[in-house]
Enzyme design. Structure first.
Site, PDB file in Angstrom:
ATOM      1  N   ALA A   1       0.853  -1.329   0.251  1.00 17.53           N
ATOM      2  CA  ALA A   1       0.049   0.192   0.007  1.00 17.53           C
ATOM      3  C   ALA A   1       1.219   1.184   0.115  1.00 17.53           C
ATOM      4  O   ALA A   1       1.829   1.387   0.180  1.00 17.53           O
ATOM      5  CB  ALA A   1      -0.575  -0.080   1.404  1.00 17.53           C
TER       6      ALA A   1
ATOM      7  N   GLY B   1      -0.151  -5.669   0.763  1.00 20.95           N
ATOM      8  CA  GLY B   1      -0.956  -5.495  -0.260  1.00 20.95           C
ATOM      9  C   GLY B   1      -0.711  -5.890  -1.065  1.00 20.95           C
ATOM     10  O   GLY B   1      -2.098  -6.740  -1.645  1.00 20.95           O
TER      11      GLY B   1
ATOM     12  N   GLU C   1      -1.359  -9.553  -0.129  1.00 21.83           N
ATOM     13  CA  GLU C   1      -2.854  -9.767   0.177  1.00 21.83           C
ATOM     14  C   GLU C   1      -3.579  -9.363  -1.041  1.00 21.83           C
ATOM     15  O   GLU C   1      -4.674 -10.401  -1.463  1.00 21.83           O
ATOM     16  CB  GLU C   1      -3.743  -8.682   1.247  1.00 21.83           C
ATOM     17  CG  GLU C   1      -2.864  -8.372   2.613  1.00 21.83           C
ATOM     18  CD  GLU C   1      -3.280  -7.691   3.392  1.00 21.83           C
ATOM     19  OE1 GLU C   1      -3.556  -7.141   3.839  1.00 21.83           O
ATOM     20  OE2 GLU C   1      -2.511  -6.163   2.564  1.00 21.83           O
TER      21      GLU C   1
ATOM     22  N   GLU D   1       5.234  -4.910   6.834  1.00 22.29           N
ATOM     23  CA  GLU D   1       3.676  -3.404   8.105  1.00 22.29           C
ATOM     24  C   GLU D   1       4.357  -3.863   9.747  1.00 22.29           C
ATOM     25  O   GLU D   1       4.433  -2.487  10.181  1.00 22.29           O
ATOM     26  CB  GLU D   1       2.158  -4.209   7.965  1.00 22.29           C
ATOM     27  CG  GLU D   1       1.737  -4.113   6.697  1.00 22.29           C
ATOM     28  CD  GLU D   1       1.696  -5.075   5.657  1.00 22.29           C
ATOM     29  OE1 GLU D   1       0.695  -4.373   4.861  1.00 22.29           O
ATOM     30  OE2 GLU D   1       2.374  -6.175   5.987  1.00 22.29           O
TER      31      GLU D   1
END
Length: 260
Positions: free
Chosen positions: A66, A111, A114, A134
């Protein structure tokens, strides 16, 4: 619909959807998430598309995570809403009736991993790396990573990867069962498209029902999953594809499936 951050090409019933922000290693921001959500619904409804291949632009990254610049100024409420948005988009991908294959052509982090995990299965280049960094930012995965990874490889390996923030090479990801198969970088997309075209030639109602049975069966008790499978199996015997597939087998010819 025209996209700013995505490239979409359809050929031989296969849609290739490319995340196209190479200047930021294809990082996911709110605008890109909105575009992905629109693209997934568009592909679901497009009768010309039978299989989807998802990849990233450039040679370095599938999706490197992200967008940290966007996240850095978020309030707790804003971060919560951003996570819910990401989860909603990835659930739309998971729930697509059509098969989706990830072609992981480089870094798949945070992300990005994911996003790849939300696909039905993954192929990767031999130089790809995956991970959830993260915790190195003082946060945790928020787009479903803690749930999907633990279900895929078990909680202990998922905890090791998430708690450490480490990246692991594609070879280890394959050994852990995250990646189905590895290819040299220059062959990855061609090999993925080859598999996608092979799936597209099958009876896609049967493929879609099989996807449904696997996905929903994992959340059921085993005997309930068996009953659900049997119900879908029975429904397929009311389709033109079932009649064509079995007639073609008896007549020793190639089946001509219509998706009906």
């Amino acid at each position: 619909m025209e996209f700013k951050n995505l490239l979409l090409e359809v050929s031989e019933s296969v849609a290739t959807l490319t995340v196209n922000r190479p200047q930021s290693l294809n990082a996911l921001n709110s605008e890109l998430l909105n575009e992905l959500e629109c693209a997934f619904y568009q592909l679901e409804l497009d009768p010309e598309v039978k299989v989807v291949v998802l990849t990233g632009a450039g040679e370095k990254a599938f999706v490197a995570g992200a967008d940290i610049k966007e996240m850095a100024t978020m309030t707790p409420l804003g971060a919560h809403q951003f996570a819910l948005k990401g989860q909603r988009v990835l659930l739309a991908l998971e729930k697509m009736k059509k098969p989706v294959i990830a072609a992981v052509n480089g870094y798949a982090l945070g992300g990005g991993l994911e996003l790849a995990l939300a696909c039905d299965f993954l192929y990767a280049s031999e130089n790809a790396k995956i991970g959830f960094p993260e915790v190195t930012l003082g946060i945790m995965p928020g787009f479903g990573g803690t749930q999907n990874l633990a279900r895929l490889i078990g909680p202990k390996r998922a905890k090791e990867l998430i708690f450490s923030g480490k990246m692991i090479p594609a070879q280890k990801a394959e050994a852990w069962g995250v990646v189905n198969e590895l290819f040299p970088a220059q062959e990855l997309l061609a090999k993925t498209l080859e598999t996608a075209r092979g799936i597209a030639a099958q009876g896609l109602i049967g493929v879609g029902y099989a996807k449904d049975a696997i996905t929903h069966g994992l959340d059921m008790a085993k005997e309930d999953g068996f009953r659900y499978e049997a119900a879908l199996f029975g429904v397929l015997f009311g389709t033109a594809d079932q009649r064509e597939g079995m007639a073609a087998f008896v007549e020793k010819r190639k089946a001509n499936f219509t998706g009906n």
